[in-house]
Design a protein around this motif. Sequence first.
Motif, PDB file in Angstrom:
ATOM      1  N   ASN A 140       1.032   4.150  -2.819  1.00 45.64           N
ATOM      2  CA  ASN A 140       0.783   5.544  -2.466  1.00 45.64           C
ATOM      3  C   ASN A 140       1.979   6.430  -2.803  1.00 45.64           C
ATOM      4  O   ASN A 140       1.807   7.592  -3.188  1.00 45.64           O
ATOM      5  CB  ASN A 140       0.456   5.657  -0.972  1.00 45.64           C
ATOM      6  CG  ASN A 140      -0.918   5.087  -0.638  1.00 45.64           C
ATOM      7  OD1 ASN A 140      -1.809   5.052  -1.494  1.00 45.64           O
ATOM      8  ND2 ASN A 140      -1.092   4.622   0.587  1.00 45.64           N
ATOM      9  N   LEU A 193       1.747   6.991  -6.530  1.00 43.32           N
ATOM     10  CA  LEU A 193       0.646   7.904  -6.828  1.00 43.32           C
ATOM     11  C   LEU A 193       0.995   9.341  -6.454  1.00 43.32           C
ATOM     12  O   LEU A 193       0.676  10.282  -7.195  1.00 43.32           O
ATOM     13  CB  LEU A 193      -0.625   7.456  -6.101  1.00 43.32           C
ATOM     14  CG  LEU A 193      -1.265   6.156  -6.605  1.00 43.32           C
ATOM     15  CD1 LEU A 193      -2.469   5.781  -5.730  1.00 43.32           C
ATOM     16  CD2 LEU A 193      -1.684   6.275  -8.062  1.00 43.32           C
ATOM     17  N   SER A 194       1.652   9.518  -5.309  1.00 39.99           N
ATOM     18  CA  SER A 194       2.065  10.867  -4.888  1.00 39.99           C
ATOM     19  C   SER A 194       3.043  11.463  -5.887  1.00 39.99           C
ATOM     20  O   SER A 194       2.947  12.647  -6.249  1.00 39.99           O
ATOM     21  CB  SER A 194       2.705  10.820  -3.498  1.00 39.99           C
ATOM     22  OG  SER A 194       1.778  10.431  -2.510  1.00 39.99           O
ATOM     23  N   PHE A 219       4.623  12.553   0.682  1.00 42.70           N
ATOM     24  CA  PHE A 219       4.458  11.174   1.130  1.00 42.70           C
ATOM     25  C   PHE A 219       5.331  10.900   2.345  1.00 42.70           C
ATOM     26  O   PHE A 219       4.904  10.250   3.307  1.00 42.70           O
ATOM     27  CB  PHE A 219       4.829  10.218   0.000  1.00 42.70           C
ATOM     28  CG  PHE A 219       4.821   8.765   0.397  1.00 42.70           C
ATOM     29  CD1 PHE A 219       3.636   8.043   0.406  1.00 42.70           C
ATOM     30  CD2 PHE A 219       5.998   8.127   0.787  1.00 42.70           C
ATOM     31  CE1 PHE A 219       3.619   6.706   0.785  1.00 42.70           C
ATOM     32  CE2 PHE A 219       5.994   6.799   1.161  1.00 42.70           C
ATOM     33  CZ  PHE A 219       4.801   6.083   1.167  1.00 42.70           C
ATOM     34  N   ASN A 233       4.091   9.656   6.132  1.00 40.43           N
ATOM     35  CA  ASN A 233       4.478   8.324   6.581  1.00 40.43           C
ATOM     36  C   ASN A 233       5.716   8.318   7.470  1.00 40.43           C
ATOM     37  O   ASN A 233       6.149   7.257   7.914  1.00 40.43           O
ATOM     38  CB  ASN A 233       4.722   7.424   5.371  1.00 40.43           C
ATOM     39  CG  ASN A 233       3.457   7.134   4.600  1.00 40.43           C
ATOM     40  OD1 ASN A 233       2.754   6.163   4.869  1.00 40.43           O
ATOM     41  ND2 ASN A 233       3.137   7.987   3.624  1.00 40.43           N
ATOM     42  N   ASP A 287       0.833  -1.204   0.000  1.00 42.18           N
ATOM     43  CA  ASP A 287       0.000   0.000   0.000  1.00 42.18           C
ATOM     44  C   ASP A 287       0.867   1.252   0.000  1.00 42.18           C
ATOM     45  O   ASP A 287       0.584   2.219  -0.728  1.00 42.18           O
ATOM     46  CB  ASP A 287      -0.933   0.014   1.212  1.00 42.18           C
ATOM     47  CG  ASP A 287      -2.072  -0.983   1.086  1.00 42.18           C
ATOM     48  OD1 ASP A 287      -2.362  -1.402  -0.059  1.00 42.18           O
ATOM     49  OD2 ASP A 287      -2.670  -1.346   2.113  1.00 42.18           O
ATOM     50  N   GLN A 288       1.918   1.238   0.805  1.00 39.05           N
ATOM     51  CA  GLN A 288       2.807   2.393   0.850  1.00 39.05           C
ATOM     52  C   GLN A 288       3.522   2.588  -0.489  1.00 39.05           C
ATOM     53  O   GLN A 288       3.687   3.720  -0.948  1.00 39.05           O
ATOM     54  CB  GLN A 288       3.828   2.231   1.970  1.00 39.05           C
ATOM     55  CG  GLN A 288       3.256   2.392   3.371  1.00 39.05           C
ATOM     56  CD  GLN A 288       4.306   2.134   4.441  1.00 39.05           C
ATOM     57  OE1 GLN A 288       5.093   1.192   4.349  1.00 39.05           O
ATOM     58  NE2 GLN A 288       4.320   2.985   5.460  1.00 39.05           N
TER      59      GLN A 288
END
Length: 316
Positions: free
Chosen positions: A57, A60-61, A122, A126, A53-54
């Motif tokens: 993401n 995508l970022s 991101f 995170n 998932d990270q």
Amino acid sequence: MTLFITFPSWISPEIIPGLPFRWYGLMYVVAFSISYGLIRLQAQKKEINLDSDQSLNLVLSCIIGLVVGARLFSVLVYDGTWYYWTHPWMIFWPFSNGSFVGLPGMSYHGGLVGAVVGAWVFKRKNKLDFLHLADTVCYAVPLGYTFGRLGNFINGELFGRVSTKSWAMVFPGASRFSTNYAWVREIADTLSIPYTQGQLLNLPRHPSQLYEALFEGVLLFLFLWFVIRPKRTKQPHGFGFCSYLIGYGAVRFVLEYFRSPDENIGYVLALGKEHSNIALFQSVFNFSMGQLFCLAMVLFGIGFLVLLKHKSQKTV
């Protein structure tokens, strides 16, 4: 003996004629997918602590930042007019004369800045090390944007300067040159291209998109992945990021001599004795906007690498 190549007539920008699905867009999907896969491979090898998932993401970022940055640089820096400065609502408007045209015009250097910002956002969410993330992404992206350059080739855009090399190619959408100019007649005669006085000719050009796909994409990826990446445990975080900036900047700087500068901008710095004709290579001292950005990449990469080395030695 063939003196030049004609752009293949069977190559079309549209995947399915009549539908708004183009190979260029598909190449971007392939590019992002490859980059994601290579990031996941690094995570699976425990080179960075990112779950699936990270990883998604993160990509995508970076994609969001890339698209925004690439578009902003393209219309605000490379457009050459004040239209988008006075009509900012049109920057991301994907329609023209009632037709969907997407976002025609993207700048690599703007995309780089945007992707860095996306990775930074991101990282903040995170709570991860930014330079470690930057290294991970930089090892993955060159092979990805190889397909972006192939998309440029399929679109018949971002072609190079006029050339008499046997592999030079006539692109259908390239500007024509009048045979009233002596240099046009000279090239036409060299290549045995028939013409009449005053006729506009589409002359062969360097397929610079393919040069970039090979050198900025495949070869840079192989260098970063197989030479720089294995040294990651012996180097400070950010080493891969700096290597990418220096490598890409240096390679692109050289390849810009084969690529045709933007007609609405020309040379930003013309120091050569001859600089009146951007369609031809005239001097190594004539620099395009892209070359100045690439030089900035190299200088920043070298300076940041020296700083990283200095900081790592102080902590030993």
